[in-house]
Design a protein around this motif. Structure first.
Motif, PDB file in Angstrom:
ATOM      1  N   VAL A  19      35.286-102.749 -24.264  1.00 29.14           N
ATOM      2  CA  VAL A  19      34.482-103.634 -23.497  1.00 29.14           C
ATOM      3  C   VAL A  19      33.100-103.374 -23.126  1.00 29.14           C
ATOM      4  CG1 VAL A  19      34.427-105.146 -21.302  1.00 29.14           C
ATOM      5  CG2 VAL A  19      36.690-104.568 -22.403  1.00 29.14           C
ATOM      6  N   VAL A  20      31.961-104.495 -23.423  1.00 27.35           N
ATOM      7  CA  VAL A  20      30.584-104.029 -23.404  1.00 27.35           C
ATOM      8  C   VAL A  20      30.476-105.053 -22.183  1.00 27.35           C
ATOM      9  CG1 VAL A  20      30.372-103.424 -25.686  1.00 27.35           C
ATOM     10  CG2 VAL A  20      29.867-105.861 -24.965  1.00 27.35           C
ATOM     11  N   GLU A  21      30.908-105.752 -21.636  1.00 28.74           N
ATOM     12  CA  GLU A  21      30.529-106.718 -20.586  1.00 28.74           C
ATOM     13  C   GLU A  21      30.416-106.133 -18.938  1.00 28.74           C
ATOM     14  OE1 GLU A  21      32.500-110.783 -18.264  1.00 28.74           O
ATOM     15  OE2 GLU A  21      33.754-109.975 -20.087  1.00 28.74           O
ATOM     16  N   THR A  73      29.895 -99.164 -23.535  1.00 26.51           N
ATOM     17  CA  THR A  73      31.339 -99.540 -23.749  1.00 26.51           C
ATOM     18  C   THR A  73      32.151 -98.670 -23.333  1.00 26.51           C
ATOM     19  OG1 THR A  73      32.693-100.100 -25.535  1.00 26.51           O
ATOM     20  CG2 THR A  73      31.277 -98.210 -25.974  1.00 26.51           C
ATOM     21  N   THR A  74      33.452 -99.178 -22.776  1.00 32.57           N
ATOM     22  CA  THR A  74      34.466 -98.521 -22.363  1.00 32.57           C
ATOM     23  C   THR A  74      35.486 -98.209 -23.368  1.00 32.57           C
ATOM     24  OG1 THR A  74      35.697-100.635 -22.304  1.00 32.57           O
ATOM     25  CG2 THR A  74      34.332-100.390 -20.112  1.00 32.57           C
ATOM     26  N   GLY A 100      30.214-102.952 -13.231  1.00 34.01           N
ATOM     27  CA  GLY A 100      29.296-101.886 -12.804  1.00 34.01           C
ATOM     28  C   GLY A 100      29.953-100.568 -13.058  1.00 34.01           C
ATOM     29  N   TRP A 101      30.749-100.734 -14.156  1.00 33.09           N
ATOM     30  CA  TRP A 101      31.743 -99.476 -14.484  1.00 33.09           C
ATOM     31  C   TRP A 101      30.714 -98.231 -14.780  1.00 33.09           C
ATOM     32  CZ3 TRP A 101      30.738 -98.982 -19.592  1.00 33.09           C
ATOM     33  CH2 TRP A 101      30.307-100.035 -20.316  1.00 33.09           C
ATOM     34  N   GLN A 102      29.716 -98.488 -15.496  1.00 33.89           N
ATOM     35  CA  GLN A 102      29.014 -97.382 -15.906  1.00 33.89           C
ATOM     36  C   GLN A 102      28.239 -96.670 -14.992  1.00 33.89           C
ATOM     37  OE1 GLN A 102      25.495 -96.857 -16.858  1.00 33.89           O
ATOM     38  NE2 GLN A 102      24.651 -98.664 -15.935  1.00 33.89           N
ATOM     39  N   PHE A 103      28.093 -97.045 -13.747  1.00 33.53           N
ATOM     40  CA  PHE A 103      27.310 -96.392 -12.733  1.00 33.53           C
ATOM     41  C   PHE A 103      28.021 -95.368 -12.186  1.00 33.53           C
ATOM     42  CE2 PHE A 103      24.746-100.272 -12.199  1.00 33.53           C
ATOM     43  CZ  PHE A 103      23.606 -99.862 -12.561  1.00 33.53           C
ATOM     44  N   LYS A 104      29.774 -95.382 -12.325  1.00 31.41           N
ATOM     45  CA  LYS A 104      30.326 -94.166 -11.849  1.00 31.41           C
ATOM     46  C   LYS A 104      30.044 -92.821 -12.737  1.00 31.41           C
ATOM     47  CE  LYS A 104      33.496 -97.622 -10.255  1.00 31.41           C
ATOM     48  NZ  LYS A 104      33.119 -98.930 -10.605  1.00 31.41           N
ATOM     49  N   VAL A 134      30.190 -94.121 -25.102  1.00 29.47           N
ATOM     50  CA  VAL A 134      31.543 -94.437 -24.754  1.00 29.47           C
ATOM     51  C   VAL A 134      31.724 -93.849 -23.158  1.00 29.47           C
ATOM     52  CG1 VAL A 134      33.771 -94.405 -25.235  1.00 29.47           C
ATOM     53  CG2 VAL A 134      31.916 -94.696 -27.005  1.00 29.47           C
ATOM     54  N   PHE A 135      32.137 -94.685 -22.340  1.00 31.76           N
ATOM     55  CA  PHE A 135      32.403 -94.297 -20.713  1.00 31.76           C
ATOM     56  C   PHE A 135      34.059 -94.159 -20.741  1.00 31.76           C
ATOM     57  CE2 PHE A 135      28.271 -95.850 -20.607  1.00 31.76           C
ATOM     58  CZ  PHE A 135      27.634 -95.087 -19.575  1.00 31.76           C
ATOM     59  N   PRO A 136      34.455 -93.119 -20.002  1.00 30.29           N
ATOM     60  CA  PRO A 136      35.844 -92.852 -19.835  1.00 30.29           C
ATOM     61  C   PRO A 136      36.646 -93.712 -18.951  1.00 30.29           C
ATOM     62  CG  PRO A 136      34.677 -91.129 -18.866  1.00 30.29           C
ATOM     63  CD  PRO A 136      33.593 -92.057 -19.320  1.00 30.29           C
ATOM     64  N   VAL A 137      36.541 -95.061 -19.226  1.00 29.66           N
ATOM     65  CA  VAL A 137      37.135 -95.923 -18.358  1.00 29.66           C
ATOM     66  C   VAL A 137      37.664 -97.032 -19.126  1.00 29.66           C
ATOM     67  CG1 VAL A 137      34.760 -97.211 -18.005  1.00 29.66           C
ATOM     68  CG2 VAL A 137      36.884 -97.186 -16.367  1.00 29.66           C
ATOM     69  N   SER A 138      38.881 -97.664 -18.711  1.00 29.74           N
ATOM     70  CA  SER A 138      39.439 -98.795 -19.470  1.00 29.74           C
ATOM     71  C   SER A 138      39.481 -99.820 -18.356  1.00 29.74           C
ATOM     72  CB  SER A 138      40.905 -98.509 -20.013  1.00 29.74           C
ATOM     73  OG  SER A 138      41.273 -99.746 -20.317  1.00 29.74           O
ATOM     74  N   ILE A 139      39.034-101.092 -18.607  1.00 34.50           N
ATOM     75  CA  ILE A 139      38.967-102.218 -17.686  1.00 34.50           C
ATOM     76  C   ILE A 139      39.815-103.424 -18.094  1.00 34.50           C
ATOM     77  CG2 ILE A 139      36.676-101.297 -16.581  1.00 34.50           C
ATOM     78  CD1 ILE A 139      35.335-103.691 -18.243  1.00 34.50           C
TER      79      ILE A 139
END
Length: 188
Positions: A15-17, A10-11, A30-34, A146-151
């Motif tokens: 968001v889990v999409e 999740t962001t 692809g946000w989690q690959f970073k 939880v990933f440190p990004v907001s989309i």
């Protein structure tokens, strides 16, 4: 009784999409690959090794079934291909991926699955299914990476139903790339 364990990437904005990039046409897929890190990879392999089956929604099942059967590897691919997979769907006509079974009714079939013999059951992604599981109090554990990004928007597992759900923190861990692993148990 078997536990249903939901695990989600999740962001920060919930968001889990499209964490992998091609699950939906989300513009920031692809946000989690970073944020790849050996510790997060080990956590996911250990998580899979701790369960005996998967429970998936139709869309996640179809995405997984298009990819995993052609993959090999002792840590992830071999176990996921071998273990029983249960897909909750009213529209899926057949489930050809090895050891797959279709469940039609979340309120009858999932409680029966929880009462069946075997170990715990892991739910990957499957946001629509997870919303239903949460609504019907069928989740025994919620694991969030939880990933440190907001989309800025997209599919979430908690939306505007305005249901009060309480959770107790069981475990937390911060990875040095900014990812936080949180494990919760619902309080009913």
């Amino acid at each position: 009784m078997r536990k249903i364990i939901v695990t989600e990437f999740t962001t920060l904005d919930g968001v889990v999409e499209a964490p992998g990039g091609n699950e939906t046409p989300h513009p920031h897929g692809g946000w989690q690959f970073k944020f790849n890190h050996p510790e997060t990879g080990k956590y996911k392999v250990d998580e899979l090794a701790s369960v005996d089956a998967l429970l998936l929604g139709r869309t996640t099942y179809e995405n997984f079934a298009a990819y995993w059967p052609t993959q090999t590897g002792a840590g992830f691919a071999d176990p996921i291909n071998r273990m029983p997979k249960y897909v909750v769907s009213g529209s899926l006509q057949k489930a050809d991926w090895n050891n797959s079974h279709i469940l039609r009714d979340i309120t009858k079939d999932v409680p029966a699955l929880k009462k069946s013999d075997g170990g715990d059951i892991l739910v990957y992604g499957s946001a629509t299914l997870v919303k239903g599981l949460l609504h019907h109090d069928l989740v025994d554990e919620l694991r969030l990476m939880v990933f440190p990004v907001s989309i800025g928007g997209g599919l979430r597992i908690f939306d505007d139903h305005r249901e009060l759900k309480k959770f107790e923190l069981k475990y937390s861990r911060t990875i040095n790339n900014g990812v936080i692993i949180l494990e919760y148990q619902p309080i009913n």
